[in-house]
Design an enzyme around this catalytic site. Structure first.
Site, PDB file in Angstrom:
ATOM      1  N   ASP A   7      72.682  20.619  78.825  1.00  0.00           N
ATOM      2  CA  ASP A   7      73.207  19.295  79.159  1.00  0.00           C
ATOM      3  C   ASP A   7      73.273  19.168  80.678  1.00  0.00           C
ATOM      4  O   ASP A   7      73.441  20.167  81.395  1.00  0.00           O
ATOM      5  CB  ASP A   7      74.606  19.109  78.563  1.00  0.00           C
ATOM      6  CG  ASP A   7      75.158  17.718  78.841  1.00  0.00           C
ATOM      7  OD1 ASP A   7      74.539  16.733  78.406  1.00  0.00           O
ATOM      8  OD2 ASP A   7      76.208  17.620  79.511  1.00  0.00           O
ATOM      9  N   GLU A   9      74.923  16.770  84.002  1.00  0.00           N
ATOM     10  CA  GLU A   9      75.750  15.696  84.555  1.00  0.00           C
ATOM     11  C   GLU A   9      75.057  15.245  85.835  1.00  0.00           C
ATOM     12  O   GLU A   9      74.511  16.077  86.581  1.00  0.00           O
ATOM     13  CB  GLU A   9      77.175  16.163  84.833  1.00  0.00           C
ATOM     14  CG  GLU A   9      77.948  16.629  83.614  1.00  0.00           C
ATOM     15  CD  GLU A   9      78.180  15.558  82.565  1.00  0.00           C
ATOM     16  OE1 GLU A   9      78.082  14.356  82.909  1.00  0.00           O
ATOM     17  OE2 GLU A   9      78.450  15.913  81.408  1.00  0.00           O
ATOM     18  N   HIS A  57      82.497  12.333  84.647  1.00  0.00           N
ATOM     19  CA  HIS A  57      82.524  13.794  84.666  1.00  0.00           C
ATOM     20  C   HIS A  57      83.544  14.403  85.615  1.00  0.00           C
ATOM     21  O   HIS A  57      83.768  15.620  85.580  1.00  0.00           O
ATOM     22  CB  HIS A  57      81.135  14.364  84.983  1.00  0.00           C
ATOM     23  CG  HIS A  57      80.465  13.762  86.182  1.00  0.00           C
ATOM     24  ND1 HIS A  57      80.997  13.814  87.454  1.00  0.00           N
ATOM     25  CD2 HIS A  57      79.269  13.116  86.298  1.00  0.00           C
ATOM     26  CE1 HIS A  57      80.170  13.228  88.296  1.00  0.00           C
ATOM     27  NE2 HIS A  57      79.107  12.788  87.622  1.00  0.00           N
ATOM     28  N   HIS A 154      83.849  14.903  80.280  1.00  0.00           N
ATOM     29  CA  HIS A 154      82.544  15.546  80.129  1.00  0.00           C
ATOM     30  C   HIS A 154      82.426  16.768  81.033  1.00  0.00           C
ATOM     31  O   HIS A 154      82.984  16.811  82.124  1.00  0.00           O
ATOM     32  CB  HIS A 154      81.432  14.555  80.495  1.00  0.00           C
ATOM     33  CG  HIS A 154      81.271  13.439  79.531  1.00  0.00           C
ATOM     34  ND1 HIS A 154      80.180  13.317  78.713  1.00  0.00           N
ATOM     35  CD2 HIS A 154      82.076  12.396  79.232  1.00  0.00           C
ATOM     36  CE1 HIS A 154      80.309  12.229  77.955  1.00  0.00           C
ATOM     37  NE2 HIS A 154      81.455  11.658  78.267  1.00  0.00           N
ATOM     38  N   ASP A 159      79.880  20.486  76.899  1.00  0.00           N
ATOM     39  CA  ASP A 159      79.076  19.646  76.021  1.00  0.00           C
ATOM     40  C   ASP A 159      77.938  20.432  75.372  1.00  0.00           C
ATOM     41  O   ASP A 159      77.566  20.178  74.219  1.00  0.00           O
ATOM     42  CB  ASP A 159      78.515  18.451  76.796  1.00  0.00           C
ATOM     43  CG  ASP A 159      79.573  17.391  77.071  1.00  0.00           C
ATOM     44  OD1 ASP A 159      80.743  17.621  76.706  1.00  0.00           O
ATOM     45  OD2 ASP A 159      79.235  16.338  77.641  1.00  0.00           O
TER      46      ASP A 159
END
Length: 242
Positions: A7, A9, A57, A154, A159
């Protein structure tokens, strides 16, 4: 089979609009099971973090200022080494994560990833048509705890861990990836080798109580007689003990 659930960000949705990665997280699966190996790094985007992205985030420009840049050895090159030739798994990975990552890799003169990608968003929409398919919705469907995410927001590694749990459920549950034939035995035999059963170093204690043993002996003597199998076995054990 080795897979990497990952994942990102970022500062925004489009690399071509000047947005950059601020965090990368990934976890390793082998034969459908989480191995415990993971990758995580924050990334200095070398630009300001917009307020909207910060609200998602929680990574501020100030926090990221002393973090390594994307091309630093501990970031993109290290992530490429971690991934290797594994299959990639990402939620909305086909539309966002992999294209964004590859755009930044190419812009920094690094090789883009050509690995096979499994997009769990696509899988979930096919499996549950018409139902919500966000990561939060899938965690709720499968009873996966998202308390930390609800509290802290997040995070790329968090995640990735949640998505790994979702992927396992989407593909049949924790037992689906087990491969009982792949482990080598203690003598170094390879894939598919049959393990030899090993005796216990000491026998397990009997679960029969003294009262139950006495009742059984009385039943054998009174009902089955001295020629019964139980009586002969008792005699053999008695002789062995002598």
């Amino acid at each position: 089979m080795r897979q990497i659930v990952f994942d990102l960000e970022t500062t925004g949705f489009r690399f071509e609009e000047g947005h950059r990665i601020v965090e990368i997280g990934a976890v390793e699966l082998v034969h459908g099971a989480v191995t415990g190996r993971s990758f995580h790094t924050y990334v200095n985007p070398e630009r300001d973090v917009p307020e909207g992205a910060f609200r998602v985030h929680g990574l501020s420009t100030e926090f990221l200022a002393d973090k390594p840049a994307f091309a630093a050895p501990s970031v993109a090159p290290a992530f490429l080494d971690f991934v290797g030739d594994a299959q990639l798994i990402a939620h909305n990975g086909a539309a966002f994560d992999l294209p964004f990552l590859n755009a930044q890799l190419e812009a920094y003169g690094l090789r883009p990833l050509a690995n096979d990608l499994l997009d769990t968003l696509i899988v979930a929409r096919r499996k549950f048509p018409g139902a919500p398919a966000s990561l939060d919705a899938l965690c709720a469907r499968f009873g996966i705890d998202t308390t930390v995410r609800a509290r802290d927001g997040h995070g790329a590694l968090l995640d990735s861990k949640l998505l790994a749990a979702v992927y396992i459920e989407l593909t049949g549950g924790p037992q689906a990836g087990l491969d009982f034939g792949r482990a080598a035995d203690e003598d170094g035999a390879g894939h598919g080798a049959r393990r030899r059963a090993r005796p216990r170093p000491a026998p397990l204690p009997s679960l029969v109580t003294p009262e139950e043993a006495a009742a059984h002996a009385a039943f054998v003597e009174a009902e089955l007689g001295p020629d019964s199998l139980w009586a002969r076995l008792a005699a053999v054990k008695s002789q062995a003990a002598e």
